[in-house]
Design a protein around this motif. Structure first.
Motif, PDB file in Angstrom:
ATOM      1  N   ILE A  80      -1.983   6.863   8.382  1.00  0.00           N
ATOM      2  CA  ILE A  80      -1.293   7.624   7.337  1.00  0.00           C
ATOM      3  C   ILE A  80      -0.842   6.668   6.232  1.00  0.00           C
ATOM      4  O   ILE A  80      -0.149   5.675   6.502  1.00  0.00           O
ATOM      5  N   PHE A  81      -1.254   6.967   5.017  1.00  0.00           N
ATOM      6  CA  PHE A  81      -0.742   6.191   3.885  1.00  0.00           C
ATOM      7  C   PHE A  81       0.680   6.663   3.591  1.00  0.00           C
ATOM      8  O   PHE A  81       1.629   5.906   3.708  1.00  0.00           O
ATOM      9  N   CYS A  82       0.818   7.955   3.280  1.00  0.00           N
ATOM     10  CA  CYS A  82       2.160   8.490   3.029  1.00  0.00           C
ATOM     11  C   CYS A  82       2.093  10.019   3.037  1.00  0.00           C
ATOM     12  O   CYS A  82       1.251  10.607   2.367  1.00  0.00           O
ATOM     13  N   ALA A  83       3.010  10.641   3.795  1.00  0.00           N
ATOM     14  CA  ALA A  83       3.030  12.113   3.927  1.00  0.00           C
ATOM     15  C   ALA A  83       3.944  12.766   2.893  1.00  0.00           C
ATOM     16  O   ALA A  83       4.336  13.912   3.044  1.00  0.00           O
ATOM     17  N   GLY A  84       4.278  12.037   1.839  1.00  0.00           N
ATOM     18  CA  GLY A  84       5.054  12.638   0.745  1.00  0.00           C
ATOM     19  C   GLY A  84       6.543  12.558   0.971  1.00  0.00           C
ATOM     20  O   GLY A  84       7.037  11.795   1.819  1.00  0.00           O
ATOM     21  N   ALA A 122      -4.484   1.167  -1.492  1.00  0.00           N
ATOM     22  CA  ALA A 122      -5.388   0.960  -0.360  1.00  0.00           C
ATOM     23  C   ALA A 122      -5.041   2.040   0.660  1.00  0.00           C
ATOM     24  O   ALA A 122      -4.118   1.884   1.456  1.00  0.00           O
ATOM     25  N   LEU A 123      -5.771   3.138   0.585  1.00  0.00           N
ATOM     26  CA  LEU A 123      -5.402   4.332   1.356  1.00  0.00           C
ATOM     27  C   LEU A 123      -6.035   4.261   2.745  1.00  0.00           C
ATOM     28  O   LEU A 123      -7.173   4.674   2.946  1.00  0.00           O
ATOM     29  N   ASN A 124      -5.243   3.749   3.683  1.00  0.00           N
ATOM     30  CA  ASN A 124      -5.733   3.601   5.052  1.00  0.00           C
ATOM     31  C   ASN A 124      -5.549   4.887   5.847  1.00  0.00           C
ATOM     32  O   ASN A 124      -5.675   4.876   7.069  1.00  0.00           O
ATOM     33  N   GLY A 125      -5.222   5.977   5.167  1.00  0.00           N
ATOM     34  CA  GLY A 125      -5.047   7.260   5.856  1.00  0.00           C
ATOM     35  C   GLY A 125      -4.579   8.322   4.873  1.00  0.00           C
ATOM     36  O   GLY A 125      -4.706   8.155   3.660  1.00  0.00           O
ATOM     37  N   MET A 143     -10.180   4.602  -0.199  1.00  0.00           N
ATOM     38  CA  MET A 143      -9.706   5.344   0.982  1.00  0.00           C
ATOM     39  C   MET A 143     -10.659   5.213   2.170  1.00  0.00           C
ATOM     40  O   MET A 143     -11.879   5.100   1.978  1.00  0.00           O
ATOM     41  N   VAL A 144     -10.097   5.246   3.351  1.00  0.00           N
ATOM     42  CA  VAL A 144     -10.926   5.223   4.566  1.00  0.00           C
ATOM     43  C   VAL A 144     -11.495   6.624   4.822  1.00  0.00           C
ATOM     44  O   VAL A 144     -10.930   7.617   4.339  1.00  0.00           O
ATOM     45  N   PRO A 145     -12.585   6.736   5.599  1.00  0.00           N
ATOM     46  CA  PRO A 145     -13.176   8.051   5.884  1.00  0.00           C
ATOM     47  C   PRO A 145     -12.239   8.936   6.702  1.00  0.00           C
ATOM     48  O   PRO A 145     -11.274   8.457   7.318  1.00  0.00           O
ATOM     49  N   ASN A 146     -12.552  10.226   6.698  1.00  0.00           N
ATOM     50  CA  ASN A 146     -11.846  11.227   7.527  1.00  0.00           C
ATOM     51  C   ASN A 146     -10.340  11.289   7.285  1.00  0.00           C
ATOM     52  O   ASN A 146      -9.572  11.537   8.210  1.00  0.00           O
ATOM     53  N   ILE A 201     -14.864   4.445  -1.127  1.00  0.00           N
ATOM     54  CA  ILE A 201     -14.570   4.610   0.304  1.00  0.00           C
ATOM     55  C   ILE A 201     -14.760   3.245   0.974  1.00  0.00           C
ATOM     56  O   ILE A 201     -15.693   2.513   0.644  1.00  0.00           O
ATOM     57  N   ALA A 202     -13.870   2.928   1.902  1.00  0.00           N
ATOM     58  CA  ALA A 202     -14.001   1.671   2.662  1.00  0.00           C
ATOM     59  C   ALA A 202     -13.997   2.022   4.142  1.00  0.00           C
ATOM     60  O   ALA A 202     -13.442   3.047   4.541  1.00  0.00           O
ATOM     61  N   ASN A 203     -14.605   1.158   4.955  1.00  0.00           N
ATOM     62  CA  ASN A 203     -14.729   1.478   6.376  1.00  0.00           C
ATOM     63  C   ASN A 203     -13.415   1.427   7.127  1.00  0.00           C
ATOM     64  O   ASN A 203     -13.193   2.163   8.070  1.00  0.00           O
ATOM     65  N   ASP A 204     -12.545   0.518   6.730  1.00  0.00           N
ATOM     66  CA  ASP A 204     -11.277   0.363   7.454  1.00  0.00           C
ATOM     67  C   ASP A 204     -10.226  -0.207   6.508  1.00  0.00           C
ATOM     68  O   ASP A 204     -10.511  -0.507   5.345  1.00  0.00           O
TER      69      ASP A 204
END
Ligand SMILES: CCCC/C=C/CC(=O)SCCNC(=O)CCNC(=O)[C@H](O)C(C)(C)COP(=O)(O)OP(=O)(O)OC[C@H]1O[C@@H](n2cnc3c(N)ncnc32)[C@H](O)[C@@H]1OP(=O)(O)O
Length: 278
Positions: A80-84, A122-125, A143-146, A201-204
């Motif tokens: 999760i990057f940030c849920a607001g 860097a959106l890791n989620g 951002m990472v996938p999914n 998009i980045a893998n991780d």
């Protein structure tokens, strides 16, 4: 130049070798490049309460003072990057705290959107609502996938105010902004790339940071003053519109949150988030 960030120094073999850590925001500065990785650290979802917003705002102010060469905004959470905004602060809110929350969010946006150096997310989620606003306030998003990203305020019964709309209009076509905001739509990573809500998009997580570094490196030949003046020309109108209407914007948010139908929805929404586990 970056001595304020060096109170706790970690070994030189690391690329990012000077760091400070507050409970809520961790800062690591690469001494070679002057680029700072700023990590949101409020488990479990980096919900933005007043303290988290103020902590991040202070860090950006310090980076500004110390002539940072670029910012990579990241998260300590695994997915999760940030849920607001912290939903528990806007459900049955204490009125003074509610005002402080929105005022802190306004202050942070003014600093981040108007930053005089390149900024990246860097959106890791997931980056939802206020989390998406943070990402949109940066110059580049990886951002990472999914994962999911978007502004779901209309779903919550809140209408995004002018500066939030401006942040999205800065990135998306007018048509995409209309569809995104009116539907309160949340996009999966690949859909977000298609409409331009993210840039890559980045893998991780590591790769998100690497791609953000590469983006910032593109500015190495650009004069800092020209960069900041150009950004001010591009974004200044939206910022001054907010600075000249802070009180009106605050009142609009407070009234929206206090609307009984919004409160009713928030109650169910919070229950649905809690009951996911059962
Ligand atoms: C004019 C206004 C314009 C701008 C306004 C912005 C307003 C906002 O930002 S309101 C916030 C809106 N945010 C959301 O709708 C996001 C809600 N959360 C989620 O969709 C999911 O939590 C997630 C996709 C981010 C993550 O899902 P995951 O399955 O990994 O975790 P969960 O089990 O759902 O959550 C863990 C834990 O955290 C609590 N929680 C989630 N989001 C928030 C939040 N925004 N504030 C406070 N707490 C949150 C969730 O209830 C869980 O709590 P428990 O562990 O106690 O059950």
């Amino acid at each position: 130049m970056i001595s304020f960030l060096m109170r706790r120094t970690i070994p030189r073999c690391r690329a990012y070798s000077s760091q400070t850590t507050s409970e809520l925001t961790k800062v690591e500065v690469n001494e070679k490049t002057g680029v700072a990785v700023v990590t949101l650290n409020r488990p479990p979802v980096n919900g933005l309460n007043v303290a988290a917003l103020r902590s991040l705002e202070k860090v950006i102010g310090d980076l500004e003072t110390n002539k940072c060469k670029g910012l990579i905004l990241s998260s300590s959470s695994k997915n999760i990057f940030c849920a607001g905004l912290d939903l528990t602060e806007i459900y049955k809110p204490d009125q003074e705290k509610l005002k402080s929350l929105w005022t802190a969010f306004q202050d942070l946006w003014i600093k981040l959107y108007g930053a005089s150096f390149p900024t990246t997310a860097a959106l890791n989620g997931h980056a939802i609502a206020g989390g998406c606003v943070l990402a949109l306030s940066c110059d580049y998003r990886v951002m990472v996938p999914n994962s999911s990203i978007g502004l779901n305020e209309t779903e919550l019964g809140i209408s995004p105010t002018a500066w939030i709309i401006a942040s999205m209009q800065n990135v998306l076509s007018k048509r995409s902004v209309e569809l995104a905001l009116l539907q309160g739509r949340i996009y999966k990573t690949n859909q977000a790339l298609e409409i331009g809500l993210i840039d890559e998009i980045a893998n991780d997580k590591d790769e998100t940071i690497k791609k953000c570094e590469e983006f910032i490196a593109k500015y190495s030949r650009v004069q800092s003053l020209a960069f900041s003046l150009t950004k001010r020309e591009l974004r200044g109108k939206a910022i001054s519109e907010l600075t000249s209407n802070r009180q009106g914007d605050l009142q609009f948010f407070v009234d929206s949150i206090n609307n009984p139908s919004v409160q009713k929805f928030l109650e169910k929404y919070l229950q649905s988030l809690k009951s996911k586990k059962n």
